[in-house]
Design an enzyme around this catalytic site. Structure first.
Site, PDB file in Angstrom:
ATOM      1  N   ALA A 168      -8.167  31.339 -16.072  1.00 44.96           N
ATOM      2  CA  ALA A 168      -8.808  32.501 -15.452  1.00 44.96           C
ATOM      3  C   ALA A 168      -7.744  33.545 -15.149  1.00 44.96           C
ATOM      4  O   ALA A 168      -6.583  33.416 -15.543  1.00 44.96           O
ATOM      5  CB  ALA A 168      -9.545  32.075 -14.189  1.00 44.96           C
ATOM      6  N   SER A 169      -8.142  34.579 -14.436  1.00 46.67           N
ATOM      7  CA  SER A 169      -7.232  35.697 -14.188  1.00 46.67           C
ATOM      8  C   SER A 169      -6.047  35.305 -13.314  1.00 46.67           C
ATOM      9  O   SER A 169      -4.938  35.809 -13.496  1.00 46.67           O
ATOM     10  CB  SER A 169      -7.991  36.846 -13.523  1.00 46.67           C
ATOM     11  OG  SER A 169      -8.634  36.399 -12.337  1.00 46.67           O
ATOM     12  N   LEU A 170      -6.261  34.378 -12.369  1.00 40.94           N
ATOM     13  CA  LEU A 170      -5.216  34.037 -11.411  1.00 40.94           C
ATOM     14  C   LEU A 170      -4.585  32.670 -11.650  1.00 40.94           C
ATOM     15  O   LEU A 170      -3.492  32.416 -11.169  1.00 40.94           O
ATOM     16  CB  LEU A 170      -5.788  34.066  -9.980  1.00 40.94           C
ATOM     17  CG  LEU A 170      -6.519  35.336  -9.545  1.00 40.94           C
ATOM     18  CD1 LEU A 170      -6.953  35.210  -8.089  1.00 40.94           C
ATOM     19  CD2 LEU A 170      -5.658  36.570  -9.743  1.00 40.94           C
ATOM     20  N   GLN A 172      -4.924  28.560 -14.033  1.00 40.03           N
ATOM     21  CA  GLN A 172      -5.508  27.762 -15.098  1.00 40.03           C
ATOM     22  C   GLN A 172      -5.701  26.334 -14.609  1.00 40.03           C
ATOM     23  O   GLN A 172      -5.076  25.905 -13.638  1.00 40.03           O
ATOM     24  CB  GLN A 172      -4.644  27.795 -16.351  1.00 40.03           C
ATOM     25  CG  GLN A 172      -3.239  27.232 -16.192  1.00 40.03           C
ATOM     26  CD  GLN A 172      -2.367  27.597 -17.380  1.00 40.03           C
ATOM     27  OE1 GLN A 172      -2.292  28.754 -17.797  1.00 40.03           O
ATOM     28  NE2 GLN A 172      -1.679  26.601 -17.938  1.00 40.03           N
ATOM     29  N   VAL A 173      -6.576  25.587 -15.299  1.00 44.25           N
ATOM     30  CA  VAL A 173      -6.974  24.253 -14.834  1.00 44.25           C
ATOM     31  C   VAL A 173      -6.580  23.199 -15.864  1.00 44.25           C
ATOM     32  O   VAL A 173      -6.844  23.353 -17.063  1.00 44.25           O
ATOM     33  CB  VAL A 173      -8.491  24.190 -14.576  1.00 44.25           C
ATOM     34  CG1 VAL A 173      -8.891  22.793 -14.108  1.00 44.25           C
ATOM     35  CG2 VAL A 173      -8.896  25.236 -13.538  1.00 44.25           C
ATOM     36  N   LYS A 187      -5.750  22.910 -10.452  1.00 51.41           N
ATOM     37  CA  LYS A 187      -5.731  24.358 -10.633  1.00 51.41           C
ATOM     38  C   LYS A 187      -4.348  24.881 -10.265  1.00 51.41           C
ATOM     39  O   LYS A 187      -3.913  24.741  -9.115  1.00 51.41           O
ATOM     40  CB  LYS A 187      -6.812  24.999  -9.758  1.00 51.41           C
ATOM     41  CG  LYS A 187      -6.943  26.502  -9.910  1.00 51.41           C
ATOM     42  CD  LYS A 187      -8.125  27.018  -9.087  1.00 51.41           C
ATOM     43  CE  LYS A 187      -8.291  28.525  -9.226  1.00 51.41           C
ATOM     44  NZ  LYS A 187      -9.478  29.004  -8.450  1.00 51.41           N
ATOM     45  N   ASP A 324     -18.485  35.512  -6.546  1.00 53.02           N
ATOM     46  CA  ASP A 324     -18.030  35.565  -7.936  1.00 53.02           C
ATOM     47  C   ASP A 324     -18.805  34.556  -8.794  1.00 53.02           C
ATOM     48  O   ASP A 324     -18.219  33.734  -9.496  1.00 53.02           O
ATOM     49  CB  ASP A 324     -16.528  35.256  -7.993  1.00 53.02           C
ATOM     50  CG  ASP A 324     -15.865  35.816  -9.246  1.00 53.02           C
ATOM     51  OD1 ASP A 324     -16.492  36.647  -9.926  1.00 53.02           O
ATOM     52  OD2 ASP A 324     -14.722  35.424  -9.539  1.00 53.02           O
TER      53      ASP A 324
END
Length: 544
Positions: A168-170, A172-173, A187, A324
């Site tokens: 994602a933008s902030l 990763q998983v 995360k 979100d």
């Protein structure tokens, strides 16, 4: 002349941002835990600054030059403007991906603004921003884990997959396994986020402000203000973990009738920090994966109803809202305790992910917003006007506010037919919405400037849910608005009962609740009659 305009705009943007960003850089390097690494990261700031400025100037120049001399409203003007929108959206998308971080976040915001941003931007951003986010290298991930947990991934976990399952933008998983064999999702925050977020924010803010001065109709300053407030909270994963626990607690305490159908991943606090979050691994499919949902024996319409009820409960009763809810943050799986019914279907369970962005609605705002939606569902023009004004729209923009919330023109909003708010998702519907957005662009900008930021986040949440429902049902449904009408009305009545002390006042509130139940029953009967009518028409068509 054209080149002079381009370079003049670029120079203006560069000059405006360089001083502010330079000061921010110095302050960040001095206060950083690792000044050398931070200094290295900030050497990229001038490059990003030039890239931002050149992209913004190029977009502005394209509109100015391409539309020059064309008659507004003509077919040629519309065609050229469509082409400019597409080119500009692609440029903005490329900029977001090259810079990453906060830019991806802004791109995701833009992808939900159907009522304000041209369709070309929405479509371009929506197709890419949720599924093509930048990925940190495995070495960078290892650095974060060592710093946060004191050891390499293979020292902390029995297994750790170096390839992320999502980015994602902030953050990763990654999939991992604990020493006891438990499968978890880890995360990991992108390494550059903390050190460059301040610079990125300062740069974007200055560019947006400068463009607003050059082009007054371009006013997205409210969006920048919202990012300034929310980003620090989203960068602290312990805040996210606390939000997830509070969300689950609210459902158990305030909405027990659907608590079993809502799941939030368990947090492993001993393996979580502000930049790393270890959670229970969740199996399931994305909420917009209609085929995957059907393969599990779940009806998409059941998912839509559960989604609508879950967020109605959060907004109108909890006052603590996941803001979100795009498709990547919502999973669906069969309810563990359910079995297939006689028709072979199972009940759904909604799994809520990514709890970084929440908003709390104070009592008055929550009840005014609930009363507004009650008015919208029941076509009560007087209530719509009253509660729109209480929420900041004023006496002049209530019709526009109602239109943005429902995606319906005012004459449909106050139509007393049962399905007056339903959006079918047809091309005619989309064309009508685009026409209204174009005609009332300045008024929409003024409305967004007036509304409290918490209501702007409710609009964003509303837009996300609408997009998901459109994927599930190819439009909105009567059931969605029936649920909103019921839950918002219950919230208003509960608020009145909590304030009424005298017996007469409480009896009046109870009587109002009885009347409400009767109206909702009438609406429900109307929905079934419409379903029967459609079925009869379908049977009649087949008989010919």
């Amino acid at each position: 002349m054209a080149m002079r305009f381009l370079w003049k705009t670029t120079a203006t943007l560069m000059a405006a941002t360089t001083a502010v960003v330079g000061g921010t850089a110095g302050a960040t390097i001095i206060t950083s835990d690792d000044p050398a690494s931070t200094c290295k990261l900030w050497t990229n700031v001038p490059v990003r600054l030039f890239r931002d400025s050149l992209t913004a100037a190029s977009i502005a120049f394209d509109y100015e030059y391409s539309l020059q001399g064309l008659t507004e409203g003509s077919s040629e003007y519309s065609k050229v403007k469509h082409d400019v929108h597409l080119r500009s959206a692609q440029k903005l998308q490329d900029l977001c991906f090259r810079n990453g971080g906060i830019y991806i976040k802004l791109g995701q915001h833009i992808s939900q603004l159907e009522y304000l941003v041209p369709e070309e931007y929405v479509k371009t951003m929506r197709e890419s921003m949720l599924n093509r986010c930048p990925v940190s290298s495995y070495d960078q991930v290892c650095d974060v884990i060592k710093k946060e947990l004191g050891g390499a991934p293979d020292e902390i976990f029995s297994k750790f997959d170096p390839v992320p399952i999502a980015s994602a933008s902030l953050a990763q998983v990654h999939v991992a396994h604990l020493r006891d064999g438990q499968k978890v999702a880890v995360k990991v925050q992108h390494t550059h986020m903390t050190d460059t977020a301040a610079a990125d924010y300062a740069t974007v803010e200055l560019i947006v402000n400068t463009l607003h001065r050059l082009f007054p109709n371009f006013d997205y300053r409210w969006l920048i203000a919202e990012v300034r407030e929310s980003l620090p909270k989203e960068l602290d994963f312990l805040v996210e973990a606390q939000n997830s626990q509070k969300c689950l607690h609210n459902f158990c305490k305030l909405s027990p009738h659907i608590a079993e159908n809502i799941h939030v991943p368990l947090v492993y606090w001993n393996l979580s920090t502000s930049k790393l979050l270890t959670m229970e691994f969740m199996d399931g499919v994305q909420v917009n994966d209609v085929k995957g949902i059907q393969k599990m024996g779940i009806q998409p319409s059941d998912v839509s109803r559960l989604l609508s009820e879950a967020f109605a409960e959060m907004i109108y009763k909890h006052g603590f809202v996941h803001c979100d809810p795009h498709a990547a943050n919502l999973l669906v799986r069969p309810l563990p305790s359910s079995k297939r019914n006689i028709l072979g279907t199972r009940k759904p369970q909604l799994v809520l992910l990514d709890h970084g962005l929440y908003k709390e609605l104070d009592f008055d705002t929550r009840i005014n917003y609930a009363a507004l939606w009650k008015g919208l569902v029941f076509s009560d023009a007087k209530a719509i006007k009253e509660y729109s004004a209480k929420l900041g729209a004023g006496d002049d923009l209530y019709a526009l506010f109602a239109g943005i919330l429902t995606m319906r023109p005012w004459n449909r909003v106050i139509d007393t037919s049962v399905d007056h708010l339903v959006v079918k998702g047809t091309e005619d519907d989309r064309s009508e919405l685009r026409m209204y957005a174009s005609l009332y662009f300045p008024q929409i900008s003024e409305l967004l400037r007036r509304l409290p930021r918490v209501i702007l986040l409710m609009l964003k949440t509303n837009d996300c849910l609408r997009a998901v429902n459109n994927d599930l049902l190819q439009g909105s449904s009567l059931d969605t608005f029936f649920i909103i009408g019921r839950v918002s009305s219950e919230a208003v009545i509960q608020a009145k009962l909590s304030k009424k002390k005298s017996l007469l006042a409480r009896l009046t509130a109870w009587l109002e609740e009885i009347i409400l139940r009767a109206r909702l029953l009438g609406m429900h009967i109307g929905i079934w009659l419409l379903h029967i009518q459609k079925l009869l028409l379908h049977v009649k068509a087949l008989s010919y």
